[in-house]
Design a protein around this motif. Sequence first.
Motif, short mmCIF file in Angstrom:
data_model
loop_
_atom_site.label_atom_id
_atom_site.label_comp_id
_atom_site.label_asym_id
_atom_site.label_seq_id
_atom_site.Cartn_x
_atom_site.Cartn_y
_atom_site.Cartn_z
N UNK A 27 31.10 32.42 50.43
CA UNK A 27 31.90 33.60 50.78
C UNK A 27 31.14 34.53 51.72
N UNK A 28 29.86 34.70 51.48
CA UNK A 28 29.07 35.56 52.36
C UNK A 28 28.95 34.96 53.76
N UNK A 40 27.10 43.87 46.71
CA UNK A 40 27.05 43.17 45.43
C UNK A 40 28.03 42.00 45.41
N UNK A 41 27.87 41.14 44.42
CA UNK A 41 28.75 39.98 44.30
C UNK A 41 30.19 40.38 44.00
N UNK A 42 30.35 41.45 43.22
CA UNK A 42 31.70 41.92 42.90
C UNK A 42 32.40 42.41 44.16
N UNK A 43 31.68 43.14 45.01
CA UNK A 43 32.27 43.61 46.26
C UNK A 43 32.63 42.45 47.18
N UNK A 48 36.87 39.22 49.69
CA UNK A 48 37.47 37.91 49.93
C UNK A 48 38.77 37.70 49.16
N UNK A 49 39.10 38.64 48.23
CA UNK A 49 40.29 38.51 47.39
C UNK A 49 40.27 37.17 46.65
N UNK A 141 37.82 42.11 33.09
CA UNK A 141 36.80 42.43 32.07
C UNK A 141 35.42 41.98 32.52
N UNK A 142 35.35 40.85 33.17
CA UNK A 142 34.06 40.34 33.65
C UNK A 142 33.48 41.26 34.72
N UNK A 143 34.30 41.70 35.64
CA UNK A 143 33.81 42.58 36.70
C UNK A 143 33.41 43.94 36.15
N UNK A 144 34.17 44.44 35.19
CA UNK A 144 33.82 45.73 34.58
C UNK A 144 32.49 45.63 33.84
N UNK A 145 32.29 44.51 33.15
CA UNK A 145 31.02 44.33 32.43
C UNK A 145 29.84 44.25 33.41
N UNK A 146 30.00 43.52 34.50
CA UNK A 146 28.92 43.42 35.49
C UNK A 146 28.66 44.75 36.17
#
Length: 204
Positions: A27-28, A40-43, A48-49, A141-146
């Motif tokens: 993706x990067x 960050x990975x989340x961003x 990339x949606x 939930x995964x993104x919020x936790x990270x």
Amino acid sequence: MFFTEDQRTLFCQVVLRLLERFHQRCLRSILNIHWSDFITNIEVLEMAEADSIESTLLKIQLRWVGHVSRMEDHRLPKIVLYGELSTGRRDRGAPKKRYKDCLKKSLGACHIDHCQWADIASNRASWRLTVRRAATSFEEDRRAHLTDKTTAATVSACPASDLSATNEPAADVDITPPLIFIREAKPKKKKEEDLYNQMTINLT
């Protein structure tokens, strides 16, 4: 080669981490993001949606098990999924995890009742909608936790940032200048003094 349950779980975690790393690298590269951009990975996933590999694998697993549950009873995949050994004896120790056990864990992560999932999966359209919503909820939930984990790590890394932001010293900070100890010069030895005096006399 045989693995214990802990080794198998650790192996799956390592493989999943490698897949996530490869996914982020792709993706990067597509988005032309350099490591020096500090994104960050989340961003990256949001730009990339795209969903994470863990969420994608979870969605595929649930869709596949719904497809198997709708099969006819004489089909081999359904027999293997629901079948149990009539005879036999297991070894001592903790029992090895079956596919049903992994499926139960995945259903719990998606907040789907493991006792009623077969009834929901009997309707293909309803099951696909349920799986899509469950995967979306799991990804959120995964993104919020990270995000919380990254924020906590950042705060713990610089606990004195609020203190250095103000010019006024804090009340509990000792601003007394440190004491400086100066060592006194030792007197020269007698032989050195005599030699010094002789050199002075000879020069004169």
